[in-house]
Design an enzyme around this catalytic site. Structure first.
Site, PDB file in Angstrom:
ATOM      1  N   ASP A 170       0.818  -1.228   0.000  1.00  0.00           N
ATOM      2  CA  ASP A 170       0.000   0.000   0.000  1.00  0.00           C
ATOM      3  C   ASP A 170       0.846   1.269   0.000  1.00  0.00           C
ATOM      4  O   ASP A 170       0.302   2.374  -0.036  1.00  0.00           O
ATOM      5  CB  ASP A 170      -0.992  -0.003   1.182  1.00  0.00           C
ATOM      6  CG  ASP A 170      -0.326  -0.197   2.541  1.00  0.00           C
ATOM      7  OD1 ASP A 170       0.712  -0.874   2.604  1.00  0.00           O
ATOM      8  OD2 ASP A 170      -0.846   0.333   3.539  1.00  0.00           O
ATOM      9  N   HIS A 171       2.172   1.110   0.002  1.00  0.00           N
ATOM     10  CA  HIS A 171       3.042   2.294  -0.011  1.00  0.00           C
ATOM     11  C   HIS A 171       3.875   2.414  -1.283  1.00  0.00           C
ATOM     12  O   HIS A 171       4.540   3.416  -1.489  1.00  0.00           O
ATOM     13  CB  HIS A 171       3.971   2.294   1.214  1.00  0.00           C
ATOM     14  CG  HIS A 171       3.186   2.471   2.487  1.00  0.00           C
ATOM     15  ND1 HIS A 171       3.081   3.671   3.141  1.00  0.00           N
ATOM     16  CD2 HIS A 171       2.418   1.596   3.184  1.00  0.00           C
ATOM     17  CE1 HIS A 171       2.294   3.535   4.205  1.00  0.00           C
ATOM     18  NE2 HIS A 171       1.887   2.285   4.244  1.00  0.00           N
TER      19      HIS A 171
HETATM   20 ZN   LIG Z   1       3.218  -1.141   6.480  1.00  0.00          ZN
END
Ligand SMILES: [Zn+2]
Length: 299
Positions: free
Chosen positions: A66-67
Site C-alpha cells: 500500500d506504499h
Molecule cells: Zn506497512
C-alpha cells in the site's frame, strides 16, 4: 516561498471506494517531492491537478504494497510521456531489484535516468539538500524496514527593503552580498547593519512524515517542533493490542507523539477500512492533541 502538502491517499492496506492507499506530494517552491506511491497514485495526481512531471524525487517509506505498488505504473508513464530528466528514488534496496525485474520483463529501457538511493538500514541520514530544502530519513518501528522523512524549508537569501536601495544609494553589485546577510557601508563611511536593510526571514517550515509505525518515542527527536506532523493512526484506542501486534499506531499514540514532539499541527491518516466514518477517530485524537486533522484525498 510555497511549502504545501497534498494528500493523495489516506487508506491503510486496501483501498476503499473513498480512500486510496498512501501517497502525498510536497510542493516546495514549485518543486514537487512525492512521498510514498500506493496503487492509483498517478490517477490521483491527475485528479488533483498535480504537475507530476515536476517530481524529481520520490521517497518510499517501506515495501508493504500500500506504499509502493503505484510506483512502477508512474515510472512507465514517465517513459511513455518522453521524460528525459533524472528521477531519483529513495527506498529500501529490494525495490531496486523489483523495478529492474519489471523493466526487464517488458523489455523496457527507460528514456530517462532512474537514480536509485538505498535507505540506510535502521539509521537516519541526509537524503537531499539544496538551497531551499533539506530532506532526512529516520527509522520507524514496523514489521519490515521502514523510514520516516523530514522535509525542512531553508531560506538562504533575505529580501532587501526596496526603499533602502535608493535612500542609501546601494550599488547594484552590493545587492547579492546583502541578500546573503552582509552589512553595507555607504559613501560617507557609515555602516548599515543587514537587519536595517532586509526583511526578517520568516520561520522555516518543517514537515515530518511517519507511516507506518508502532508507538515509538525514539522518533521524537527526529520530528521535534515540526510545523506539520503526519503520523499514521490506523486504529482507535480500543484496538491498541491489535495495533501493537501489527506495529501500527492508534489515534492516542499519534496524538501522544505529536504532543511530545511539540508539533504545531498533526495530520492523521492510514485509516483502517473498518472505519467508514472518521468523526470519532478525529475526536479521540483531539482529546490528547487538539490541533489535529484528518488526512483526506485532495486536502
Ligand atoms: Zn506497512
Amino acid at each position: 516561498m510555497k511549502f504545501e502538502l497534498t494528500v493523495l491517499g489516506s487508506s491503510s492496506a486496501t483501498p476503499t471506494a473513498e480512500r486510496n492507499p498512501s501517497a502525498q506530494v510536497l510542493n516546495c517552491d514549485d518543486r514537487l517531492f512525492l512521498i510514498d506511491c500506493g496503487e492509483g497514485t498517478q490517477m490521483q495526481m491527475r485528479k488533483f491537478k498535480i504537475k507530476f512531471q515536476r517530481i524529481d524525487h520520490i521517497f518510499i517509506s517501506h515495501l508493504h504494497g500500500d506504499h509502493y505498488l503505484g510506483l512502477a505504473g508512474l515510472l512507465f508513464t514517465y517513459h511513455l510521456l518522453g521524460r528525459t530528466k533524472e528521477l531519483h528514488v529513495y527506498a529500501n534496496a529490494a525495490l531496486h531489484e523489483i523495478i529492474k525485474l519489471q523493466l526487464a520483463a517488458s523489455e523496457t529501457s527507460l528514456l530517462y535516468p532512474l537514480i536509485f538511493h538505498e535507505l540506510p538500514e535502521n539509521k537516519s541520514a541526509i537524503l537531499y539538500d539544496d538551497d531551499k530544502i533539506g530532506v532526512n530519513c529516520f527509522p520507524l518501528l514496523h514489521r519490515v524496514p521502514t523510514h520516516g522523512f523530514v522535509f525542512r524549508q531553508k531560506f538562504t537569501e533575505r529580501n532587501i527593503i526596496k526603499e533602502k536601495i535608493a535612500e542609501l544609494e546601494i550599488p547594484l553589485e552590493e545587492l547579492s552580498a546583502i541578500k546573503k546577510g552582509a552589512d553595507f557601508t555607504d559613501k560617507k563611511g557609515r555602516k548599515h547593519p543587514n537587519t536595517e536593510l532586509t526583511f526578517e526571514l520568516p520561520p522555516a517550515k518543517m514537515f515530518a512524515y511517519c507511516s507506518d509505525t508502532g508507538f515509538s518515542q525514539k522518533i521524537v527527536p527526529y520530528i521535534k517542533n515540526a510545523s506539520l506532523l503526519y503520523h499514521e493512526a490506523t486504529f482507535m484506542q480500543d484496538m491498541q493490542a491489535s495495533a501493537d501486534a501489527k506495529q501500527h499506531s492508534t489515534t492516542i499514540n499519534a496524538a501522544t507523539i505529536a504532543k511530545k514532539a511539540q508539533a504545531n499541527k498533526l495530520l492523521i491518516g492510514h485509516f483502517s477500512a473498518r472505519y467508514d466514518e472518521l468523526t470519532n477517530v478525529l475526536e479521540e485524537t483531539r482529546s490528547v492533541f487538539p490541533d489535529a486533522d484528518l488526512a483526506k484525498e485532495g486536502l
